[in-house]
Design a protein around this motif. Sequence first.
Motif, short mmCIF file in Angstrom:
data_model
loop_
_atom_site.label_atom_id
_atom_site.label_comp_id
_atom_site.label_asym_id
_atom_site.label_seq_id
_atom_site.Cartn_x
_atom_site.Cartn_y
_atom_site.Cartn_z
N GLU A 220 0.83 -1.20 0.00
CA GLU A 220 0.00 0.00 0.00
C GLU A 220 0.87 1.25 0.00
N LEU A 221 0.31 2.31 -0.58
CA LEU A 221 1.00 3.59 -0.58
C LEU A 221 1.01 4.17 0.83
N VAL A 222 2.16 4.66 1.24
CA VAL A 222 2.29 5.37 2.51
C VAL A 222 2.34 6.88 2.26
N ALA A 223 3.25 7.29 1.39
CA ALA A 223 3.40 8.72 1.08
C ALA A 223 4.10 8.84 -0.27
N ARG A 224 3.80 9.94 -0.94
CA ARG A 224 4.37 10.15 -2.27
C ARG A 224 4.63 11.64 -2.45
N ILE A 225 5.77 11.95 -3.06
CA ILE A 225 6.10 13.34 -3.33
C ILE A 225 6.46 13.47 -4.80
N ALA A 226 5.74 14.33 -5.49
CA ALA A 226 5.96 14.52 -6.92
C ALA A 226 7.23 15.35 -7.16
N SER A 227 7.66 15.36 -8.41
CA SER A 227 8.85 16.13 -8.74
C SER A 227 8.65 17.61 -8.46
N GLY A 228 7.40 18.08 -8.58
CA GLY A 228 7.10 19.47 -8.30
C GLY A 228 6.84 19.77 -6.85
N GLY A 229 6.81 18.71 -6.01
CA GLY A 229 6.66 18.91 -4.58
C GLY A 229 5.30 18.55 -4.01
N ASN A 230 4.30 18.27 -4.86
CA ASN A 230 3.00 17.86 -4.32
C ASN A 230 3.14 16.57 -3.53
N ILE A 231 2.43 16.49 -2.42
CA ILE A 231 2.56 15.37 -1.50
C ILE A 231 1.20 14.74 -1.22
N ASN A 232 1.20 13.41 -1.18
CA ASN A 232 0.02 12.65 -0.78
C ASN A 232 0.41 11.68 0.34
N TYR A 233 -0.51 11.52 1.29
CA TYR A 233 -0.32 10.57 2.38
C TYR A 233 -1.50 9.63 2.46
N ALA A 234 -1.24 8.42 2.91
CA ALA A 234 -2.32 7.52 3.28
C ALA A 234 -3.01 8.11 4.52
N ASP A 235 -4.32 7.92 4.60
CA ASP A 235 -5.05 8.46 5.75
C ASP A 235 -4.50 7.94 7.07
N SER A 236 -4.02 6.71 7.06
CA SER A 236 -3.57 6.09 8.30
C SER A 236 -2.30 6.71 8.87
N VAL A 237 -1.57 7.49 8.06
CA VAL A 237 -0.30 8.07 8.54
C VAL A 237 -0.33 9.59 8.58
N LYS A 238 -1.41 10.20 8.12
CA LYS A 238 -1.49 11.66 8.13
C LYS A 238 -1.31 12.21 9.53
N GLY A 239 -0.47 13.23 9.65
CA GLY A 239 -0.20 13.84 10.94
C GLY A 239 0.90 13.16 11.72
N ARG A 240 1.34 11.99 11.26
CA ARG A 240 2.41 11.26 11.97
C ARG A 240 3.66 11.11 11.12
N PHE A 241 3.48 10.93 9.81
CA PHE A 241 4.61 10.72 8.91
C PHE A 241 4.81 11.95 8.03
N THR A 242 6.08 12.20 7.68
CA THR A 242 6.41 13.30 6.79
C THR A 242 7.39 12.82 5.73
N ILE A 243 7.02 13.03 4.47
CA ILE A 243 7.92 12.69 3.38
C ILE A 243 8.60 13.97 2.90
N SER A 244 9.88 13.84 2.52
CA SER A 244 10.60 14.99 1.99
C SER A 244 11.65 14.48 1.02
N ARG A 245 12.18 15.39 0.22
CA ARG A 245 13.19 15.00 -0.75
C ARG A 245 14.28 16.05 -0.79
N ASP A 246 15.49 15.58 -1.08
CA ASP A 246 16.64 16.46 -1.26
C ASP A 246 17.21 16.15 -2.63
N ASN A 247 16.88 16.98 -3.60
CA ASN A 247 17.30 16.71 -4.97
C ASN A 247 18.83 16.81 -5.13
N ALA A 248 19.47 17.60 -4.31
CA ALA A 248 20.93 17.71 -4.39
C ALA A 248 21.62 16.41 -3.95
N LYS A 249 20.94 15.64 -3.09
CA LYS A 249 21.52 14.39 -2.60
C LYS A 249 20.86 13.16 -3.21
#
Length: 119
Positions: A46-75
């Motif tokens: 199942e999907l937990v979290a997803r971050i698009a190349s432009g930065g849009n983020i989606n979370y599964a309802d079960s993890v909203k408010g507890r999990f945070t997805i982020s990306r570092d394009n330089a790394k």
Amino acid sequence: QVQLVESGGGLVQPGGSLRLSCAASGSSFRISAMGWYRRAPGNERELVARIASGGNINYADSVKGRFTISRDNAKNTVYLQMNSLKPEDTAVYYCNSYRVLFDKVYDYWGQGTQVTVSS
């Protein structure tokens, strides 16, 4: 070909935190959507979290408010910060890279990292 290497899984008590990392090879990271998925024993992936190349983020309802997805394009790295972990978060967590270029789908998966939430 993109290689994804996850790290940061482990055993944690309920209420604890973990930070997963996924390092991607190649030069397409910044144009790819990156996601975290999980599969618990006996369940479908199942999907937990997803971050698009432009930065849009989606979370599964079960993890909203507890999990945070982020990306570092330089790394070339995507992270999943998991707080207030619950036993039901126990699963193998997989990193995913996805992009479409000229109607061709490029869809890659990491090998997975185990997260166990237990006292």
